[in-house]
Scaffold this motif. Structure first.
Motif, mmCIF file in Angstrom:
data_model
loop_
_atom_site.group_PDB
_atom_site.id
_atom_site.type_symbol
_atom_site.label_atom_id
_atom_site.label_comp_id
_atom_site.label_asym_id
_atom_site.label_seq_id
_atom_site.Cartn_x
_atom_site.Cartn_y
_atom_site.Cartn_z
ATOM 1 N N LEU A 1 -1.757 7.703 -27.080
ATOM 2 C CA LEU A 1 -1.403 9.104 -26.841
ATOM 3 C C LEU A 1 0.106 9.300 -26.887
ATOM 4 C CD1 LEU A 1 -2.226 11.981 -26.094
ATOM 5 C CD2 LEU A 1 -2.208 11.289 -23.683
ATOM 6 N N LEU A 2 0.855 8.379 -26.278
ATOM 7 C CA LEU A 2 2.316 8.469 -26.313
ATOM 8 C C LEU A 2 2.842 8.329 -27.738
ATOM 9 C CD1 LEU A 2 3.208 6.327 -23.170
ATOM 10 C CD2 LEU A 2 3.521 8.797 -23.433
ATOM 11 N N ALA A 3 2.204 7.451 -28.522
ATOM 12 C CA ALA A 3 2.611 7.298 -29.919
ATOM 13 C C ALA A 3 2.390 8.599 -30.687
ATOM 14 C CB ALA A 3 1.827 6.159 -30.563
ATOM 15 N N VAL A 4 1.281 9.279 -30.398
ATOM 16 C CA VAL A 4 1.009 10.570 -31.050
ATOM 17 C C VAL A 4 2.096 11.581 -30.680
ATOM 18 C CG1 VAL A 4 -0.583 12.531 -31.146
ATOM 19 C CG2 VAL A 4 -1.468 10.188 -31.215
ATOM 20 N N VAL A 5 2.486 11.598 -29.407
ATOM 21 C CA VAL A 5 3.550 12.495 -28.965
ATOM 22 C C VAL A 5 4.840 12.196 -29.727
ATOM 23 C CG1 VAL A 5 5.010 13.156 -27.017
ATOM 24 C CG2 VAL A 5 2.556 12.840 -26.687
ATOM 25 N N LEU B 1 5.139 10.797 -32.696
ATOM 26 C CA LEU B 1 4.999 11.169 -34.097
ATOM 27 C C LEU B 1 5.091 12.685 -34.291
ATOM 28 C CD1 LEU B 1 2.145 8.724 -35.157
ATOM 29 C CD2 LEU B 1 4.551 8.595 -35.822
ATOM 30 N N VAL B 2 4.648 13.427 -33.283
ATOM 31 C CA VAL B 2 4.693 14.887 -33.378
ATOM 32 C C VAL B 2 6.098 15.414 -33.104
ATOM 33 C CG1 VAL B 2 3.880 17.041 -32.324
ATOM 34 C CG2 VAL B 2 2.262 15.204 -32.835
ATOM 35 N N THR B 3 6.753 14.893 -32.073
ATOM 36 C CA THR B 3 8.052 15.433 -31.665
ATOM 37 C C THR B 3 9.214 14.868 -32.461
ATOM 38 O OG1 THR B 3 8.263 13.730 -29.928
ATOM 39 C CG2 THR B 3 7.230 15.836 -29.308
ATOM 40 N N ARG B 4 9.146 13.591 -32.830
ATOM 41 C CA ARG B 4 10.231 12.967 -33.595
ATOM 42 C C ARG B 4 9.652 12.078 -34.704
ATOM 43 N NH1 ARG B 4 12.959 16.336 -32.081
ATOM 44 N NH2 ARG B 4 14.987 16.269 -31.025
ATOM 45 N N SER C 1 -0.272 -5.903 -16.827
ATOM 46 C CA SER C 1 1.108 -5.648 -16.414
ATOM 47 C C SER C 1 1.998 -5.326 -17.606
ATOM 48 C CB SER C 1 1.663 -6.864 -15.668
ATOM 49 O OG SER C 1 0.943 -7.104 -14.474
ATOM 50 N N ILE C 2 1.815 -6.047 -18.707
ATOM 51 C CA ILE C 2 2.636 -5.799 -19.889
ATOM 52 C C ILE C 2 2.303 -4.443 -20.499
ATOM 53 C CG2 ILE C 2 3.220 -6.629 -22.191
ATOM 54 C CD1 ILE C 2 4.313 -8.256 -19.765
ATOM 55 N N LEU C 3 1.021 -4.057 -20.487
ATOM 56 C CA LEU C 3 0.654 -2.726 -20.979
ATOM 57 C C LEU C 3 1.286 -1.639 -20.106
ATOM 58 C CD1 LEU C 3 -3.111 -3.263 -21.894
ATOM 59 C CD2 LEU C 3 -1.215 -2.879 -23.479
ATOM 60 N N GLY C 4 1.260 -1.851 -18.794
ATOM 61 C CA GLY C 4 1.923 -0.902 -17.894
ATOM 62 C C GLY C 4 3.403 -0.805 -18.178
ATOM 63 N N LEU C 5 4.045 -1.943 -18.438
ATOM 64 C CA LEU C 5 5.466 -1.956 -18.781
ATOM 65 C C LEU C 5 5.731 -1.199 -20.076
ATOM 66 C CD1 LEU C 5 8.404 -3.076 -18.608
ATOM 67 C CD2 LEU C 5 7.558 -5.055 -19.891
ATOM 68 N N MET C 6 4.878 -1.404 -21.083
ATOM 69 C CA MET C 6 5.082 -0.748 -22.369
ATOM 70 C C MET C 6 4.952 0.763 -22.251
ATOM 71 S SD MET C 6 6.015 -3.107 -24.303
ATOM 72 C CE MET C 6 6.170 -2.028 -25.734
ATOM 73 N N ILE C 7 4.067 1.228 -21.357
ATOM 74 C CA ILE C 7 3.947 2.673 -21.133
ATOM 75 C C ILE C 7 5.269 3.226 -20.618
ATOM 76 C CG2 ILE C 7 2.873 4.401 -19.625
ATOM 77 C CD1 ILE C 7 0.250 2.880 -19.939
ATOM 78 N N PHE C 8 5.859 2.550 -19.620
ATOM 79 C CA PHE C 8 7.161 2.971 -19.103
ATOM 80 C C PHE C 8 8.216 2.990 -20.211
ATOM 81 C CE2 PHE C 8 5.965 1.935 -14.627
ATOM 82 C CZ PHE C 8 6.393 3.122 -14.067
ATOM 83 N N THR C 9 8.237 1.918 -20.996
ATOM 84 C CA THR C 9 9.279 1.766 -22.012
ATOM 85 C C THR C 9 9.159 2.824 -23.097
ATOM 86 O OG1 THR C 9 9.208 -0.627 -21.610
ATOM 87 C CG2 THR C 9 10.381 0.117 -23.561
ATOM 88 N N VAL C 10 7.937 3.097 -23.532
ATOM 89 C CA VAL C 10 7.736 4.099 -24.580
ATOM 90 C C VAL C 10 8.098 5.491 -24.064
ATOM 91 C CG1 VAL C 10 6.017 5.222 -26.053
ATOM 92 C CG2 VAL C 10 6.012 2.735 -25.807
ATOM 93 N N THR D 1 10.334 6.200 -21.786
ATOM 94 C CA THR D 1 11.800 6.235 -21.772
ATOM 95 C C THR D 1 12.351 6.440 -23.177
ATOM 96 O OG1 THR D 1 11.861 4.763 -19.848
ATOM 97 C CG2 THR D 1 13.879 4.950 -21.149
ATOM 98 N N ASN D 2 11.763 5.745 -24.152
ATOM 99 C CA ASN D 2 12.203 5.878 -25.540
ATOM 100 C C ASN D 2 11.993 7.298 -26.050
ATOM 101 O OD1 ASN D 2 11.105 5.513 -28.676
ATOM 102 N ND2 ASN D 2 12.970 4.381 -28.208
ATOM 103 N N LEU D 3 10.872 7.910 -25.694
ATOM 104 C CA LEU D 3 10.600 9.284 -26.116
ATOM 105 C C LEU D 3 11.608 10.256 -25.509
ATOM 106 C CD1 LEU D 3 6.693 9.438 -25.953
ATOM 107 C CD2 LEU D 3 8.128 9.422 -27.986
ATOM 108 N N PHE D 4 11.954 10.032 -24.250
ATOM 109 C CA PHE D 4 12.961 10.876 -23.607
ATOM 110 C C PHE D 4 14.283 10.806 -24.355
ATOM 111 C CE2 PHE D 4 10.908 10.563 -19.121
ATOM 112 C CZ PHE D 4 10.011 11.558 -19.480
#
Length: 314
Positions: free
Chosen positions: A40-44, A46-49, A289-298, A300-303
């Protein structure tokens, strides 16, 4: 005591909490939810940037950003599954980076700098473990004290100045600048730590004992596990991960600083909990834990890609 006796003494909670038990299967379902969140974050993105998000350089940036705190998250996963908490990880990473980048340490070359960072992190983790296991201090209090003391010692050693990695020690910087198959070496270090952490947690006696100690310490003791020694080793492992993370942050920033790792402990704990690890211990996975970390990181990257300032990001 036989293995049958040990299993009987440990009780059903320990069995269910392990990687292959009922809670382990629930964890796999949770992983699917985390993967869906990442999609879902990847879709966001791709849509915004669309012109920036899916580029190879941005994906490499996401992985590089996740590497340092990801190594810390691996150690935090072990500690929390074992029923503890470690608030000192960010400060220990800063202390290790400062100690390794003093002129006295750098005079011996990059290998000694790396060894120094790892030993400082592991030693501080051992001290945490001694205070908690044998000093019977509450983990929250012991690691909170270490967080403050570690950050203060780092400031004292560096005189609150940023210490630069000298050109003669470019081997450390190469971890960030040298690429293999398009990825910086520090990403491979991160992947190796994750792989070793997964194997230790899921394929060794140490991992099974970690679940047992976190799920029911008294049952684990009756099953013949030295709970205090095992807890000591968990905090030493967390400190070791902090030392490795210090090397990675030195490679990324070419500096050692008392400000490194600020609030990393909260990010690591949040990633572990979002990944499905029980804060009370006894259940959790490295992958979660790594999936949870990647959610945070993505996120932040989107911001950053969307130009949000710090206040808006918070």
């Amino acid at each position: 005591m036989t293995e049958v006796d040990q299993a009987a003494a440990a009780g059903p909670r320990m069995k269910a909490a392990g990687p292959g038990g009922r809670l382990g299967r629930l964890g796999e379902v949770r992983h699917l939810g985390l993967v869906a969140a990442l999609v879902l974050l990847a879709v966001v993105g791709l849509v915004t940037r669309p012109e920036n998000f899916a580029t190879s350089s941005n994906l490499v940036s996401i992985l590089a950003l996740a590497s340092t705190i990801g190594v810390i998250t691996v150690g935090m996963t072990f500690v929390i599954i074992g029923g503890g908490i470690d608030l000192s990880v960010g400060a220990l990473m800063a202390l290790a980076s400062v100690w390794a980048t003093t002129l006295a340490t750098q005079a011996y070359g990059p290998v000694v700098m790396i060894v120094c960072a790892v030993l400082v992190g592991t030693g501080a983790g051992l001290l945490n473990g001694i205070l908690i296991s044998y000093g019977r201090m509450v983990p929250f209090i012991a690691t909170l004290a270490m967080m403050v003391a570690g950050r203060g010692l780092a400031q004292r050693m560096s005189n609150q100045r940023t210490q630069l990695v000298q050109p003669d020690n470019s081997l450390i910087v190469d971890l960030s600048t040298t690429r293999v198959l398009g990825l910086p070496l520090l990403v491979y270090v991160f992947a190796l730590v994750v792989l070793i952490g997964w194997l230790v947690l899921n394929r060794t006696t140490f991992g099974r004992r970690t679940y047992a100690v976190g799920g029911n310490p008294e049952a684990a003791r009756l099953a013949g596990i030295d709970v205090r020694k095992h807890t000591l080793m968990l905090y030493a492992l967390s400190g070791l991960c902090c030392g490795i993370a210090a090397v990675l942050i030195m490679a990324r920033t070419t500096t050692g600083s008392s400000t490194h790792g600020d609030l990393y402990e909260l990010d690591a704990i949040a990633a572990v909990i979002i990944g499905g690890t029980l804060l009370t211990g006894g259940r959790g996975t490295i992958i979660g834990s790594i999936l949870g970390l990647m959610i945070f990181t993505v996120i932040t990257n989107l911001f950053i890609l969307n130009g949000l300032n710090t206040a808006d990001q918070l």
